[in-house]
Each structure stands twice: as C-alpha cells, then as structure tokens.
Design a protein around this motif. Structure first.
Motif, short mmCIF file in Angstrom:
data_model
loop_
_atom_site.label_atom_id
_atom_site.label_comp_id
_atom_site.label_asym_id
_atom_site.label_seq_id
_atom_site.Cartn_x
_atom_site.Cartn_y
_atom_site.Cartn_z
N SER A 1 13.63 -29.13 38.61
CA SER A 1 14.99 -29.44 38.19
C SER A 1 15.92 -29.35 39.39
CB SER A 1 15.45 -28.47 37.10
OG SER A 1 16.86 -28.58 36.88
N ILE A 2 16.94 -30.19 39.41
CA ILE A 2 17.99 -30.12 40.42
C ILE A 2 19.35 -30.20 39.73
CG2 ILE A 2 16.61 -31.10 42.28
CD1 ILE A 2 17.93 -33.78 41.75
N THR A 3 20.40 -29.87 40.46
CA THR A 3 21.75 -29.92 39.91
C THR A 3 22.68 -30.62 40.90
OG1 THR A 3 22.75 -27.90 40.85
CG2 THR A 3 21.24 -27.61 38.98
N ASP A 4 23.87 -30.87 40.43
CA ASP A 4 24.92 -31.37 41.31
C ASP A 4 25.45 -30.22 42.16
OD1 ASP A 4 26.79 -33.03 42.50
OD2 ASP A 4 27.42 -33.94 40.60
N ALA A 5 26.30 -30.54 43.14
CA ALA A 5 26.82 -29.52 44.05
C ALA A 5 28.26 -29.83 44.42
CB ALA A 5 25.97 -29.45 45.31
N THR A 6 29.01 -28.78 44.70
CA THR A 6 30.36 -28.89 45.27
C THR A 6 30.27 -28.59 46.76
OG1 THR A 6 31.44 -28.22 43.21
CG2 THR A 6 32.70 -27.96 45.26
N ASN A 7 30.77 -29.49 47.58
CA ASN A 7 30.76 -29.31 49.03
C ASN A 7 32.15 -28.83 49.48
OD1 ASN A 7 28.04 -30.34 49.74
ND2 ASN A 7 28.84 -32.24 48.89
N TYR A 8 32.17 -27.81 50.33
CA TYR A 8 33.46 -27.28 50.76
C TYR A 8 33.38 -26.71 52.17
CZ TYR A 8 31.84 -22.43 50.21
OH TYR A 8 31.16 -21.24 50.36
N PRO B 1 27.93 -29.42 38.76
CA PRO B 1 27.88 -28.76 40.07
C PRO B 1 27.64 -27.25 39.93
CG PRO B 1 30.14 -29.33 39.53
CD PRO B 1 29.28 -29.91 38.44
N LEU B 2 26.39 -26.84 40.12
CA LEU B 2 26.01 -25.44 39.97
C LEU B 2 25.72 -24.78 41.32
CD1 LEU B 2 23.71 -25.74 36.83
CD2 LEU B 2 26.14 -25.13 36.92
N LEU B 3 25.95 -25.51 42.40
CA LEU B 3 25.82 -24.99 43.77
C LEU B 3 27.13 -25.20 44.51
CD1 LEU B 3 24.08 -24.06 46.32
CD2 LEU B 3 23.72 -26.52 46.70
N TRP B 4 27.57 -24.16 45.22
CA TRP B 4 28.69 -24.28 46.15
C TRP B 4 28.08 -24.33 47.55
CZ3 TRP B 4 34.06 -24.56 45.50
CH2 TRP B 4 34.48 -24.52 44.16
N ARG B 5 28.19 -25.48 48.18
CA ARG B 5 27.51 -25.74 49.46
C ARG B 5 28.54 -25.74 50.59
NH1 ARG B 5 26.18 -30.70 52.06
NH2 ARG B 5 24.32 -30.49 53.39
N LEU B 6 28.38 -24.80 51.50
CA LEU B 6 29.33 -24.64 52.60
C LEU B 6 29.01 -25.62 53.72
CD1 LEU B 6 31.68 -23.10 53.93
CD2 LEU B 6 29.97 -21.48 54.82
N ILE B 7 30.01 -26.43 54.09
CA ILE B 7 29.88 -27.34 55.22
C ILE B 7 30.53 -26.68 56.42
CG2 ILE B 7 30.38 -29.66 56.09
CD1 ILE B 7 28.60 -29.60 53.60
N HIS B 8 29.80 -26.58 57.50
CA HIS B 8 30.33 -25.90 58.68
C HIS B 8 31.22 -26.84 59.48
CE1 HIS B 8 28.00 -22.22 58.11
NE2 HIS B 8 27.06 -23.03 57.63
N GLY B 9 31.94 -26.27 60.43
CA GLY B 9 32.96 -27.00 61.18
C GLY B 9 32.42 -28.23 61.88
N SER B 10 33.27 -29.23 62.02
CA SER B 10 32.86 -30.50 62.63
C SER B 10 32.71 -30.39 64.14
CB SER B 10 33.90 -31.59 62.30
OG SER B 10 35.18 -31.22 62.76
N ASN B 11 33.10 -29.25 64.72
CA ASN B 11 33.00 -29.09 66.17
C ASN B 11 31.64 -28.55 66.60
OD1 ASN B 11 35.64 -29.97 66.62
ND2 ASN B 11 36.48 -27.94 66.23
#
Length: 327
Positions: free
Chosen positions: A141-148, A227-237
């Motif tokens: 099973s997989i779920t949707d995610a929120t990217n932040y 969205p059952l995952l909160w996925r952290l996106i790291h800095g663009s630098n």
C-alpha cells in the motif's frame, strides 16, 4: 475457521482449526518500521515520535544509524520506548545497506519505511494495515504526501486524485514517468521480498526507486489518496551532486528493466531522455552551461521530438549562460 494466537515461553503459537503451527521468527500482525539515518539530530526525534504515536500500536521501530558524528545516537537512546531498536554502523553513505541490515533483523509480517526527516500522520499505519488485511491479493500500500520546506507548504498533494482508494498495478504509470512512489509511504508484505529481493547495495543513489519499481512490477498496490506523509524538502542551495546521481540511478534501473525484458527499448530511451534533460536543467541552474549543453544533447539523442529541448540547447550557446570554467 477458528484462529487463535497464544504465546508460550516467548514463542508465538498459531492455532488454525485446532491444529498447532509454531512461529518462531515472524510475528503475526506486527509492522516492522525501518528508519535509516545519518546526522539528523535536529530532525529525527519528530520522525520517531510520528511512528511511536501511530494509532496502530503493534510495531517495532528499527533505526539504523549510518555512522552519525552528531548527537543522533544520544537523542534516539533517550527515548523510553521498548519498541525501539537502535544500531550504529560504519558510515557507508548508502541507505540500501542500512535498510537491508534492518530488514534482516525485523520480525513483522509487514514492513514500512520512513526517513529520519519525514513524519507520518498518526493514522497512516492503521489505514494501510486494514487495507492489506481486507485485500490479501495486494502486495503493498502507498499513500499521498504533503511536500514542505520549513515553514512553507510546497504542495498539499502529490497525486491528482483527491480522495478514495484505488487497487491497481502501477508499474506502467511508473515506467512512463507518470506516477511517483515515495518510499516512506510504503507498507508492504514481508513475503514480497521473496520475489523482489532486498535493496540493491551496489547503487550509491537510486536504490529506492529501483526497489519501488520492482515492487510495482510484481505486485498490485492499494493507493490511499490521502496525504499521510509529511515529506521535508531541503533547501534549493544544496549541492546538485545528489539529484544528478539519483537521475543516473534512474537510468541504471531502466537498463536493468530492459536487460531483464521488463520494459521495451522505447521506455529505456524515454527514461534516458528524461533523465539527461533533468540533469541538463540542474547544471543550467548551477550556471554550468557546458555541462547543461552536453546533457541536453544526450537527451535529444534518445528522443529527437523535444522542441523545448532544442530551445534550451540553443540557450546554452549564449555567453551569459556559460560558466567561467566552461569558457
């Protein structure tokens, strides 16, 4: 049929229709949650508690530290929960090694993965365990995610579908680059590993995508469009090395699929064209016009029908698009 589970001297005993089956190494209904980590002292505690605070409680949490040099170990060991197992390995820089180490020490019939910078909604496991229990023909099973990013939501959803559950084989969507699977959303049956094998430890980058697409090739999925995952996106630098090597791993996976008759040459070429174009974008953004030019040419080599790629290629001829090192 009557099914009872008793524990005698620490050993699971399963009674099916009155017949005794002893289970010594795999614990029924338990989820083995695996978190690899490296130098995440400022993030890992939140990730751990998002697992421990799940509404589904029958779990073990196996944390494999890839030789952290910060206070990660102290933070993990200070959490007073007997479900946690912590292992520290010599630094390898490869998540596949950490995940395989954890899998070999896990005891659950279900396996889930999280990253040490990501967090779960507290009902994630409960919803996925219920889905797999109700649909024994589905492998994972997989779920949707929120990217932040810190303090900023980038996207509240990953998938266009907004609600409901879908039962499908998603391999064709993945091979056409129309569907993303984040490894921390996966809950899979342990038995899937008998077919897929473990993560490929020879791949410095891209081992997760390689594993995910093999899982999708062999097994149907239950997709929870929430969205059952909160996925952290790291800095663009950050350095472009990691995304470039991930895209190289993406191409290596399609070479594997093609060599094993899992995709046609058409999809191998599409994958290479896509990856080289994305690598070109990365170098262009970094100001390295010569490297961007080379990768756009490579993209066109595998797919000539890309008008935008010709335009991007022409832009790399402009002096203001070239890095000083490329002159």
């Amino acid at each position: 049929m009557r099914l009872d589970i008793n524990t005698v001297k620490g050993e699971k005993r399963l009674f099916v229709g009155g017949n005794l089956i002893t289970i010594s190494s795999v614990i029924i209904n338990m989820v083995s949650v695996i978190i690899p980590t490296y130098n995440r002292e400022h993030l890992i505690q939140e990730s751990i508690y998002s697992v421990l605070n799940q509404t589904y409680k029958d779990l073990e949490l196996i944390i494999v530290d890839d030789g952290s040099t910060d206070n990660t170990e102290d933070i993990v060991r200070a959490i007073p929960d007997p479900r946690i197992q912590y292992y520290k390995l010599p630094h390898s820089g490869r998540n596949a090694i950490s995940k395989n180490f954890a899998i070999r020490r896990s005891t659950g019939t279900l396996i889930a993965f999280n990253d040490s910078d990501d967090t779960w909604v507290n009902t994630k496991l409960e919803k996925q365990v219920e889905l797999l229990a109700q649909h024994p023909n589905i492998g994972f099973s997989i779920t949707d995610a929120t990217n932040y990013r810190t303090g900023q939501i980038i996207s509240t959803r990953t998938y266009a579908v907004q609600q409901g559950i879908e039962y499908a084989n998603i391999f064709n969507r993945m091979k056409e680059n129309r569907f993303v699977v984040y490894n921390p959303t996966i809950l899979m049956r342990r038995s899937c590993l008998d077919i897929t094998g473990l993560f490929d430890e020879t791949m410095p980058y891209g081992a997760e995508f390689h594993f995910n697409i093999l899982l999708a090739f062999y097994f149907d999925a239950g997709i929870i469009y929430e969205p059952l995952l909160w996925r952290l996106i790291h800095g663009s630098n950050d350095s472009i090395q990691t995304p470039v090597e991930n895209l190289e791993g993406f191409m290596n996976t399609f070479e594997y699929l093609y060599n094993n008759n899992m995709v046609s040459k058409k999809y191998l070429n599409k994958a290479k064209s896509h990856a080289y174009r994305q690598i070109g974008h990365l170098f262009k953004q970094a100001g390295n016009g010569n490297a961007a030019h080379h990768n756009y040419r490579q993209s066109l080599k595998y797919n000539l029908l890309q008008p935008i790629c010709y335009w991007l290629l022409l832009k790399t001829y402009r002096p203001d698009q070239l890095s000083p090192a490329g002159n």
